[in-house]
Design a protein around this motif. Structure first.
Motif, short mmCIF file in Angstrom:
data_model
loop_
_atom_site.label_atom_id
_atom_site.label_comp_id
_atom_site.label_asym_id
_atom_site.label_seq_id
_atom_site.Cartn_x
_atom_site.Cartn_y
_atom_site.Cartn_z
N SER A 120 -11.52 10.33 -1.88
CA SER A 120 -12.69 9.38 -2.39
C SER A 120 -12.57 8.13 -1.61
O SER A 120 -11.53 7.42 -1.77
N VAL A 121 -13.78 7.69 -1.21
CA VAL A 121 -13.54 6.34 -0.35
C VAL A 121 -14.73 5.43 -1.18
O VAL A 121 -15.81 5.79 -1.22
N SER A 122 -14.41 4.27 -1.65
CA SER A 122 -15.02 3.37 -2.20
C SER A 122 -15.38 2.15 -1.36
O SER A 122 -14.29 1.37 -1.08
N PHE A 123 -16.64 2.00 -0.81
CA PHE A 123 -16.89 0.60 -0.10
C PHE A 123 -16.85 -0.47 -1.25
O PHE A 123 -16.45 -1.57 -0.67
N MET A 124 -17.50 -0.47 -2.29
CA MET A 124 -17.40 -1.53 -3.29
C MET A 124 -16.04 -2.05 -3.77
O MET A 124 -15.76 -3.04 -3.73
N ALA A 125 -14.97 -1.08 -3.96
CA ALA A 125 -13.71 -1.36 -4.38
C ALA A 125 -12.89 -1.41 -3.34
O ALA A 125 -11.60 -1.97 -3.34
N GLN A 126 -13.17 -1.07 -2.18
CA GLN A 126 -12.53 -1.26 -0.88
C GLN A 126 -11.14 -0.31 -1.23
O GLN A 126 -10.18 -0.83 -0.61
N LYS A 127 -11.36 1.02 -1.74
CA LYS A 127 -10.15 1.83 -2.19
C LYS A 127 -10.43 3.31 -1.46
O LYS A 127 -11.41 3.63 -1.60
N MET A 128 -9.42 3.68 -1.31
CA MET A 128 -9.30 5.21 -0.90
C MET A 128 -8.32 5.88 -1.78
O MET A 128 -7.09 5.54 -1.64
N LEU A 129 -8.80 7.06 -2.35
CA LEU A 129 -7.97 7.88 -3.04
C LEU A 129 -7.95 9.17 -2.31
O LEU A 129 -8.58 9.82 -1.97
N LEU A 130 -6.59 9.54 -2.03
CA LEU A 130 -6.19 10.67 -1.17
C LEU A 130 -5.34 11.63 -2.21
O LEU A 130 -4.24 11.04 -2.50
N ASP A 131 -5.78 13.07 -2.26
CA ASP A 131 -4.96 13.84 -2.73
C ASP A 131 -4.61 15.03 -1.99
O ASP A 131 -5.64 15.66 -1.62
N ALA A 132 -3.53 15.23 -1.77
CA ALA A 132 -2.94 15.98 -0.56
C ALA A 132 -1.77 16.69 -0.95
O ALA A 132 -1.01 16.52 -1.59
N ASP A 133 -1.42 17.73 -0.03
CA ASP A 133 -0.30 18.51 -0.31
C ASP A 133 1.04 17.50 -0.01
O ASP A 133 1.06 16.65 0.85
N ASP A 134 2.03 17.68 -1.00
CA ASP A 134 3.27 16.76 -0.98
C ASP A 134 3.81 16.76 0.16
O ASP A 134 4.54 15.82 0.68
#
Length: 71
Positions: A32-46
């Motif tokens: 998930s990439v949020s322009f407003m919050a300037q954040k990226m959430l990344l869920d991937a293989d450990d």
């Protein structure tokens, strides 16, 4: 593994394109990439998280060369 990163992205359209590109990387469960919050959430293989993160940054820079991620 799920991590949140502070990023720099210039527009909402670029954020949407980056999100799509990152979600298409093998091993990514969700992104998930949020322009407003300037954040990226990344869920991937450990086991491959660092490699996937590097691929995500490369994919994002193809969309927006000025993309930055703060670790």
């Amino acid at each position: 593994m799920q991590k949140k990163f502070k990023i720099e992205v210039d527009c909402a359209n670029c954020a949407a394109k980056i999100e799509t590109a990152v979600r298409n990387i093998p091993g990514v469960r969700n992104a998930s990439v949020s322009f407003m919050a300037q954040k990226m959430l990344l869920d991937a293989d450990d086991e491959r998280f660092q490699d996937i993160l590097q691929q995500a940054v490369r994919a994002a820079k193809k969309v927006e060369p000025d993309f930055e991620i703060e670790l």
